[in-house]
Design a protein around this motif. Structure first.
Motif, PDB file in Angstrom:
ATOM      1  N   CYS A   4    -127.633  68.567-113.404  1.00  0.00           N
ATOM      2  CA  CYS A   4    -126.667  67.859-114.234  1.00  0.00           C
ATOM      3  C   CYS A   4    -126.224  66.809-113.069  1.00  0.00           C
ATOM      4  O   CYS A   4    -125.867  65.621-113.511  1.00  0.00           O
ATOM      5  CB  CYS A   4    -125.394  68.745-114.639  1.00  0.00           C
ATOM      6  SG  CYS A   4    -125.725  69.672-115.960  1.00  0.00           S
ATOM      7  N   ARG A   5    -126.055  67.092-111.857  1.00  0.00           N
ATOM      8  CA  ARG A   5    -125.761  66.162-110.905  1.00  0.00           C
ATOM      9  C   ARG A   5    -126.736  65.394-110.171  1.00  0.00           C
ATOM     10  O   ARG A   5    -126.730  64.804-109.290  1.00  0.00           O
ATOM     11  CB  ARG A   5    -124.774  66.974-109.614  1.00  0.00           C
ATOM     12  CG  ARG A   5    -123.494  67.459-110.195  1.00  0.00           C
ATOM     13  CD  ARG A   5    -122.719  68.353-109.481  1.00  0.00           C
ATOM     14  NE  ARG A   5    -121.664  68.740-109.640  1.00  0.00           N
ATOM     15  CZ  ARG A   5    -121.560  69.880-110.716  1.00  0.00           C
ATOM     16  NH1 ARG A   5    -122.421  70.525-111.251  1.00  0.00           N
ATOM     17  NH2 ARG A   5    -120.180  70.212-110.961  1.00  0.00           N
ATOM     18  N   LEU A  18    -109.824  72.620-105.253  1.00  0.00           N
ATOM     19  CA  LEU A  18    -111.216  73.074-105.735  1.00  0.00           C
ATOM     20  C   LEU A  18    -111.165  74.340-106.610  1.00  0.00           C
ATOM     21  O   LEU A  18    -111.695  74.584-107.698  1.00  0.00           O
ATOM     22  CB  LEU A  18    -112.169  73.080-104.655  1.00  0.00           C
ATOM     23  CG  LEU A  18    -113.736  73.150-104.837  1.00  0.00           C
ATOM     24  CD1 LEU A  18    -114.296  72.324-103.906  1.00  0.00           C
ATOM     25  CD2 LEU A  18    -114.067  74.431-104.885  1.00  0.00           C
ATOM     26  N   LEU A  19    -110.566  75.378-105.982  1.00  0.00           N
ATOM     27  CA  LEU A  19    -110.688  76.704-106.794  1.00  0.00           C
ATOM     28  C   LEU A  19    -109.880  76.386-108.122  1.00  0.00           C
ATOM     29  O   LEU A  19    -110.032  77.215-108.973  1.00  0.00           O
ATOM     30  CB  LEU A  19    -109.870  77.550-106.109  1.00  0.00           C
ATOM     31  CG  LEU A  19    -110.946  78.017-104.668  1.00  0.00           C
ATOM     32  CD1 LEU A  19    -109.901  79.005-103.746  1.00  0.00           C
ATOM     33  CD2 LEU A  19    -112.143  78.792-105.107  1.00  0.00           C
ATOM     34  N   ALA A  20    -108.856  75.572-108.381  1.00  0.00           N
ATOM     35  CA  ALA A  20    -108.319  75.596-109.501  1.00  0.00           C
ATOM     36  C   ALA A  20    -109.241  74.966-110.694  1.00  0.00           C
ATOM     37  O   ALA A  20    -109.160  75.315-111.863  1.00  0.00           O
ATOM     38  CB  ALA A  20    -107.057  74.626-109.224  1.00  0.00           C
ATOM     39  N   GLU A  39    -120.674  79.671-103.279  1.00  0.00           N
ATOM     40  CA  GLU A  39    -120.276  78.843-104.281  1.00  0.00           C
ATOM     41  C   GLU A  39    -119.350  77.705-103.936  1.00  0.00           C
ATOM     42  O   GLU A  39    -119.622  76.624-104.060  1.00  0.00           O
ATOM     43  CB  GLU A  39    -119.940  79.559-105.586  1.00  0.00           C
ATOM     44  CG  GLU A  39    -119.677  78.640-106.830  1.00  0.00           C
ATOM     45  CD  GLU A  39    -119.579  79.272-108.015  1.00  0.00           C
ATOM     46  OE1 GLU A  39    -119.113  78.354-109.215  1.00  0.00           O
ATOM     47  OE2 GLU A  39    -119.351  80.530-108.009  1.00  0.00           O
ATOM     48  N   LEU A  40    -118.334  78.041-103.120  1.00  0.00           N
ATOM     49  CA  LEU A  40    -117.264  77.197-102.856  1.00  0.00           C
ATOM     50  C   LEU A  40    -117.849  76.166-101.732  1.00  0.00           C
ATOM     51  O   LEU A  40    -117.643  75.041-102.138  1.00  0.00           O
ATOM     52  CB  LEU A  40    -116.123  78.108-101.846  1.00  0.00           C
ATOM     53  CG  LEU A  40    -114.831  77.263-101.773  1.00  0.00           C
ATOM     54  CD1 LEU A  40    -113.688  78.159-101.562  1.00  0.00           C
ATOM     55  CD2 LEU A  40    -115.046  76.318-100.419  1.00  0.00           C
ATOM     56  N   PRO A  41    -118.790  76.455-100.757  1.00  0.00           N
ATOM     57  CA  PRO A  41    -119.239  75.533 -99.972  1.00  0.00           C
ATOM     58  C   PRO A  41    -120.262  74.580-100.665  1.00  0.00           C
ATOM     59  O   PRO A  41    -120.133  73.415-100.481  1.00  0.00           O
ATOM     60  CB  PRO A  41    -120.050  76.174 -98.848  1.00  0.00           C
ATOM     61  CG  PRO A  41    -119.400  77.373 -98.721  1.00  0.00           C
ATOM     62  CD  PRO A  41    -118.855  77.708-100.257  1.00  0.00           C
ATOM     63  N   VAL A  42    -120.973  75.076-101.766  1.00  0.00           N
ATOM     64  CA  VAL A  42    -121.945  74.000-102.542  1.00  0.00           C
ATOM     65  C   VAL A  42    -121.038  73.219-103.244  1.00  0.00           C
ATOM     66  O   VAL A  42    -121.245  72.122-103.330  1.00  0.00           O
ATOM     67  CB  VAL A  42    -122.665  75.026-103.478  1.00  0.00           C
ATOM     68  CG1 VAL A  42    -123.445  73.919-104.285  1.00  0.00           C
ATOM     69  CG2 VAL A  42    -123.893  75.774-102.599  1.00  0.00           C
ATOM     70  N   ARG A  43    -119.973  73.699-104.040  1.00  0.00           N
ATOM     71  CA  ARG A  43    -119.447  72.852-104.709  1.00  0.00           C
ATOM     72  C   ARG A  43    -118.418  71.682-103.718  1.00  0.00           C
ATOM     73  O   ARG A  43    -118.011  70.623-104.314  1.00  0.00           O
ATOM     74  CB  ARG A  43    -118.172  73.580-105.638  1.00  0.00           C
ATOM     75  CG  ARG A  43    -119.101  74.254-106.894  1.00  0.00           C
ATOM     76  CD  ARG A  43    -117.964  74.844-107.867  1.00  0.00           C
ATOM     77  NE  ARG A  43    -118.780  75.591-108.930  1.00  0.00           N
ATOM     78  CZ  ARG A  43    -119.338  75.043-109.746  1.00  0.00           C
ATOM     79  NH1 ARG A  43    -119.125  73.920-110.073  1.00  0.00           N
ATOM     80  NH2 ARG A  43    -119.938  75.798-110.752  1.00  0.00           N
ATOM     81  N   TRP A  44    -117.938  72.414-102.679  1.00  0.00           N
ATOM     82  CA  TRP A  44    -117.303  71.451-101.683  1.00  0.00           C
ATOM     83  C   TRP A  44    -118.293  70.066-101.362  1.00  0.00           C
ATOM     84  O   TRP A  44    -117.752  69.042-101.557  1.00  0.00           O
ATOM     85  CB  TRP A  44    -117.023  72.074-100.325  1.00  0.00           C
ATOM     86  CG  TRP A  44    -116.237  71.294 -99.346  1.00  0.00           C
ATOM     87  CD1 TRP A  44    -116.765  70.431 -98.357  1.00  0.00           C
ATOM     88  CD2 TRP A  44    -114.886  71.401 -99.285  1.00  0.00           C
ATOM     89  NE1 TRP A  44    -115.659  69.973 -97.726  1.00  0.00           N
ATOM     90  CE2 TRP A  44    -114.326  70.650 -98.023  1.00  0.00           C
ATOM     91  CE3 TRP A  44    -113.860  72.090 -99.714  1.00  0.00           C
ATOM     92  CZ2 TRP A  44    -113.138  70.206 -97.823  1.00  0.00           C
ATOM     93  CZ3 TRP A  44    -112.478  71.997 -99.535  1.00  0.00           C
ATOM     94  CH2 TRP A  44    -112.110  71.364 -98.425  1.00  0.00           C
ATOM     95  N   VAL A  45    -119.561  70.351-101.075  1.00  0.00           N
ATOM     96  CA  VAL A  45    -120.501  69.450-100.784  1.00  0.00           C
ATOM     97  C   VAL A  45    -120.847  68.518-102.089  1.00  0.00           C
ATOM     98  O   VAL A  45    -120.710  67.394-102.052  1.00  0.00           O
ATOM     99  CB  VAL A  45    -121.968  69.937-100.428  1.00  0.00           C
ATOM    100  CG1 VAL A  45    -122.802  68.862-100.366  1.00  0.00           C
ATOM    101  CG2 VAL A  45    -121.707  70.490 -99.063  1.00  0.00           C
ATOM    102  N   TRP A  46    -120.814  68.958-103.464  1.00  0.00           N
ATOM    103  CA  TRP A  46    -120.920  68.268-104.537  1.00  0.00           C
ATOM    104  C   TRP A  46    -119.685  67.485-104.749  1.00  0.00           C
ATOM    105  O   TRP A  46    -119.959  66.272-105.289  1.00  0.00           O
ATOM    106  CB  TRP A  46    -121.059  69.360-105.899  1.00  0.00           C
ATOM    107  CG  TRP A  46    -122.410  69.918-106.031  1.00  0.00           C
ATOM    108  CD1 TRP A  46    -123.257  69.649-105.220  1.00  0.00           C
ATOM    109  CD2 TRP A  46    -122.642  71.118-106.872  1.00  0.00           C
ATOM    110  NE1 TRP A  46    -124.456  70.360-105.737  1.00  0.00           N
ATOM    111  CE2 TRP A  46    -123.929  71.408-106.781  1.00  0.00           C
ATOM    112  CE3 TRP A  46    -121.953  71.704-107.735  1.00  0.00           C
ATOM    113  CZ2 TRP A  46    -124.613  72.198-107.590  1.00  0.00           C
ATOM    114  CZ3 TRP A  46    -122.372  72.633-108.581  1.00  0.00           C
ATOM    115  CH2 TRP A  46    -123.711  72.936-108.656  1.00  0.00           C
ATOM    116  N   ALA A  47    -118.760  67.713-104.153  1.00  0.00           N
ATOM    117  CA  ALA A  47    -117.228  66.884-104.467  1.00  0.00           C
ATOM    118  C   ALA A  47    -117.367  65.784-103.549  1.00  0.00           C
ATOM    119  O   ALA A  47    -116.400  65.176-103.354  1.00  0.00           O
ATOM    120  CB  ALA A  47    -116.416  67.797-104.436  1.00  0.00           C
ATOM    121  N   GLY A  48    -118.398  65.702-102.494  1.00  0.00           N
ATOM    122  CA  GLY A  48    -118.319  64.888-101.319  1.00  0.00           C
ATOM    123  C   GLY A  48    -117.419  65.116-100.304  1.00  0.00           C
ATOM    124  O   GLY A  48    -117.112  64.119 -99.343  1.00  0.00           O
TER     125      GLY A  48
END
Length: 254
Positions: free
Chosen positions: A235-236, A169-171, A184-193
């Motif tokens: 956007c999502r 994810l960080l990449a 930001e990391l947990p939010v993007r984690w949830v966005w990614a399912g």
């Protein structure tokens, strides 16, 4: 089930008064190897970390200059993967988190478990009231950005990262070098399912009274992060709404 190989990841910046006691308490409760990341600390703290690193179960990596908590966590995750650890339990250096609550984060952990286990604080009377209530500004933004209550508290300094999945994810998304990473990391984690497991952690403020929050700089970085995440949510939006509808329908069918 292949057992996991976890470590404890502790980013450290000038917490020489607290880090020794923090490591001792974690070692007593967990018995896991410790990975300390010196984020460009001053000589007094650097010397304390060198002394701690003499123990067999303590590994130390050192950043040449202070880059921020996010950068330290990223460096620690890269080192954890290099050393073959499957999971990294991030714990703050200042000793504010009750070590008795940490074993739950690594309980029944398998090597292929890719859930983000994230702490939510149970504060005692020592918490400054302005900090307690200010957290809800971030909570509200996070719940809006994810259109869910999947994340109870992104700012808690206890998180169990599945190392390989987190680094993937960080990449794709840098998630910031300083305190932005916490949210930001947990939010993007949830966005990614990705799946999230919220676990309680008792919090006492703090062992040595040292805070490295730079009011102007860090608030500006956090505001920019929240604006970026809100734009990302827009956007999502169709996907997030559809995911919410499916969850709600599934609960009703059950």
């Amino acid at each position: 089930m292949t057992p996991a190989r976890p470590c404890v990841l502790i980013p450290v910046y000038n917490h020489e008064q607290a880090i020794g006691r923090t490591c001792a308490a974690i070692r007593e409760r967990l018995g896991l190897p410790l990975l300390l990341v010196d984020d460009g600390s001053d000589p007094a703290c650097a010397a304390t970390l060198d002394a701690l690193a003499a123990a067999d179960d303590v590994q130390l990596i050192r950043l040449p200059r202070n880059r921020g908590k996010g950068a330290a966590v990223k460096a620690g995750l890269a080192e954890a993967q290099r050393r073959g650890y499957t999971h990294a339990l991030q714990v703050d250096a200042d000793g504010q988190h009750d070590p008795a609550d940490l074993p739950a984060f690594v309980a029944d952990l398998a090597a292929d478990d890719e859930r983000l286990r994230i702490g939510y604080p149970r504060f005692d009377a020592s918490v400054p009231r302005h900090r307690f209530y200010a957290r809800y500004l971030t909570h509200g933004m996070v719940w809006l950005d994810t259109l869910s209550f999947a994340l109870r508290d992104t700012m808690c300094g206890v998180k169990l990262f599945p190392v390989a999945a987190t680094r993937r994810l960080l990449a794709r998304h840098g998630c910031g070098e300083r305190m932005q990473l916490d949210t930001e990391l947990p939010v993007r984690w949830v966005w990614a399912g990705g799946e999230v497991l919220n676990l309680p952690v008792r919090v006492h403020y703090p062992l040595d009274g040292v805070s490295h929050f730079a009011l102007g700089r860090d608030n500006a970085l956090l505001v920019a992060m929240h604006l970026r995440l809100f734009a990302g949510m827009l956007c999502r939006l169709p996907r997030l709404v559809w995911r919410h509808v499916k969850r709600t329908t599934g609960r009703n069918d059950a």
